[in-house]
Design a protein around this motif. Structure first.
Motif, mmCIF file in Angstrom:
data_model
loop_
_atom_site.group_PDB
_atom_site.id
_atom_site.type_symbol
_atom_site.label_atom_id
_atom_site.label_comp_id
_atom_site.label_asym_id
_atom_site.label_seq_id
_atom_site.Cartn_x
_atom_site.Cartn_y
_atom_site.Cartn_z
ATOM 1 N N UNK A 1 0.795 -1.233 0.000
ATOM 2 C CA UNK A 1 0.000 0.000 0.000
ATOM 3 C C UNK A 1 0.827 1.282 0.000
ATOM 4 N N UNK A 2 2.152 1.168 0.006
ATOM 5 C CA UNK A 2 2.982 2.356 0.132
ATOM 6 C C UNK A 2 2.697 3.400 -0.955
ATOM 7 N N UNK A 3 2.489 2.956 -2.176
ATOM 8 C CA UNK A 3 2.291 3.911 -3.277
ATOM 9 C C UNK A 3 1.158 4.875 -2.966
ATOM 10 N N UNK A 4 0.113 4.368 -2.327
ATOM 11 C CA UNK A 4 -1.087 5.172 -2.131
ATOM 12 C C UNK A 4 -1.002 6.083 -0.908
ATOM 13 N N UNK A 5 0.020 5.905 -0.057
ATOM 14 C CA UNK A 5 0.110 6.708 1.161
ATOM 15 C C UNK A 5 0.382 8.198 0.884
ATOM 16 N N UNK A 6 1.329 8.562 -0.001
ATOM 17 C CA UNK A 6 1.572 9.996 -0.212
ATOM 18 C C UNK A 6 0.346 10.755 -0.717
ATOM 19 N N UNK B 1 -0.831 14.619 -0.191
ATOM 20 C CA UNK B 1 -0.929 15.469 -1.391
ATOM 21 C C UNK B 1 -2.333 16.052 -1.520
ATOM 22 N N UNK B 2 -3.340 15.217 -1.359
ATOM 23 C CA UNK B 2 -4.725 15.672 -1.524
ATOM 24 C C UNK B 2 -5.135 16.637 -0.413
ATOM 25 N N UNK B 3 -4.618 16.422 0.793
ATOM 26 C CA UNK B 3 -4.975 17.293 1.923
ATOM 27 C C UNK B 3 -4.099 18.542 1.984
ATOM 28 N N UNK B 4 -3.094 18.600 1.114
ATOM 29 C CA UNK B 4 -2.178 19.751 1.044
ATOM 30 C C UNK B 4 -1.503 20.024 2.390
ATOM 31 N N UNK B 5 -1.041 18.962 3.018
ATOM 32 C CA UNK B 5 -0.334 19.119 4.285
ATOM 33 C C UNK B 5 1.005 19.816 4.058
ATOM 34 N N UNK B 6 1.459 20.532 5.086
ATOM 35 C CA UNK B 6 2.750 21.219 5.016
ATOM 36 C C UNK B 6 3.685 20.690 6.098
ATOM 37 N N UNK B 7 3.722 19.389 6.219
ATOM 38 C CA UNK B 7 4.581 18.767 7.229
ATOM 39 C C UNK B 7 6.036 18.781 6.774
ATOM 40 N N UNK B 8 6.966 19.045 7.686
ATOM 41 C CA UNK B 8 8.392 18.977 7.324
ATOM 42 C C UNK B 8 8.785 17.539 6.972
ATOM 43 N N UNK B 9 9.807 17.411 6.142
ATOM 44 C CA UNK B 9 10.281 16.080 5.747
ATOM 45 C C UNK B 9 10.671 15.256 6.973
ATOM 46 N N UNK B 10 11.230 15.908 8.007
ATOM 47 C CA UNK B 10 11.684 15.163 9.181
ATOM 48 C C UNK B 10 10.528 14.454 9.886
ATOM 49 N N UNK B 11 9.313 14.958 9.734
ATOM 50 C CA UNK B 11 8.149 14.305 10.343
ATOM 51 C C UNK B 11 7.816 13.018 9.585
ATOM 52 N N UNK B 12 7.719 13.127 8.257
ATOM 53 C CA UNK B 12 7.446 11.926 7.454
ATOM 54 C C UNK B 12 8.531 10.868 7.643
#
Length: 314
Positions: A180-185, A189-200
């Protein structure tokens, strides 16, 4: 044990996007636009599969354009998956399929333009649309998961072609890449989150993603087992791998995977309690991201079990 015992144990909300019917019609138009039918599968196969409904289950809050993109991506992925299955029929078919997979990976890595292959053109269309709405980080993450999935396709082709039964350890190494990894981003993307890369990239967040991915895989294995038992060639299913490696009866192997499923639900709760605090805004977005992953995995299960009976024995 019935293979429907675990139909509703995945976490997450069960909902259907209001654009479901319209997006389903759009996926069929997309198939026609890129001439995927009948070269890869007949149009009736795409109609019955209801990839638009799958997208509507997995992303119930997406807008129409987003949902169309998800539906087209799912249509492309399942077409590739089915074509890989046929690529296991013999050495010549495997060579042709692997050449196609190499081209897909080169496209994802911006190393070449697509050939006249219709699936390559469909991939470019999907990528262009994702690039237009994604942050650079999330687009790279999406492409990375796509490449991992395509590399896992090589493994499955060789597995079927060489009649190789992988070990339990190999299952846990490779199975998440085809999960399911492909579908996680798409959630972010759809919610337009602005999370820093360090969080992901935080180890706890990555562990939560892995656990949810494997929960979806275990559920898939449990529900598809009865159908797969009747096939001449058994797929990449932990039940049959455990049955062979641990020399246990079929019913015991089913329970073995069901126990893994329950254990991972507990692991998920434990991981959720370890999420660090960054800030009110970041943690609120992160919570929404994780809940979106729950919904995405649960949505797949509902589409496969409730909506389409995808795992029912023929």
């Amino acid at each position: 044990m019935s293979n429907n015992v675990y139909a509703c144990t995945l976490p997450g909300n069960s909902a259907i996007n209001a654009f479901s019917d319209e997006v389903q019609r759009n996926t069929l138009r997309w198939v026609q636009k890129f001439d995927l039918a009948p070269q890869f599968k007949p149009m009736g196969w795409y109609t019955k599969a209801q990839f638009g409904l799958q997208a509507a289950r997995e992303y119930p809050n997406a807008d129409f354009k987003q949902l169309c993109l998800a539906g087209d991506l799912l249509t492309w992925l399942f077409t590739v998956d089915d074509t890989c299955d046929r690529g296991s029929d013999g050495a010549e078919a495997a060579v042709a399929m692997k050449a196609m997979l190499y081209e897909f990976i080169d496209i994802l890595e911006d190393k070449r333009e697509p050939s006249e292959n219709k699936l390559s053109n469909g991939l470019v269309n999907v990528l262009d649309r994702f690039r237009a709405i994604s942050s650079p980080f999330l687009y790279r993450q999406f492409c990375g998961h796509m490449i991992d999935y395509l590399k896992e396709c090589f493994f499955e082709i060789d597995m079927q072609l060489n009649k190789y039964v992988p070990s339990i350890r190999k299952y846990f190494e490779m199975r998440p890449f085809g999960g399911f990894y492909i579908m996680f981003p798409l959630v972010a993307i759809f919610e337009r989150f602005s999370l820093p890369a360090e969080v992901y990239e935080h180890e706890t967040v990555k562990e939560i993603e892995l656990i949810l991915n494997l929960l979806g895989c275990f559920s898939n294995d449990l529900h598809s087992a009865e159908r797969e038992r009747k096939l001449e060639t058994i797929g990449f299913n932990l039940i049959f791998i455990a049955q062979r490696e641990l020399q246990m009866p079929y019913e015991a192997a089913v329970q073995y995977v069901a126990d893994y499923h329950d254990d991972y639900l507990l692991k998920l709760d434990q991981c959720m309690s370890k999420i660090p605090y960054w800030s009110k805004s970041i943690n609120e977005q992160l919570d929404r991201y994780i809940q979106g992953l729950y919904t995405m995995v649960r949505g797949y299960d509902d589409w496969a079990i409730i909506d389409t009976g995808r795992y029912k024995s023929a």
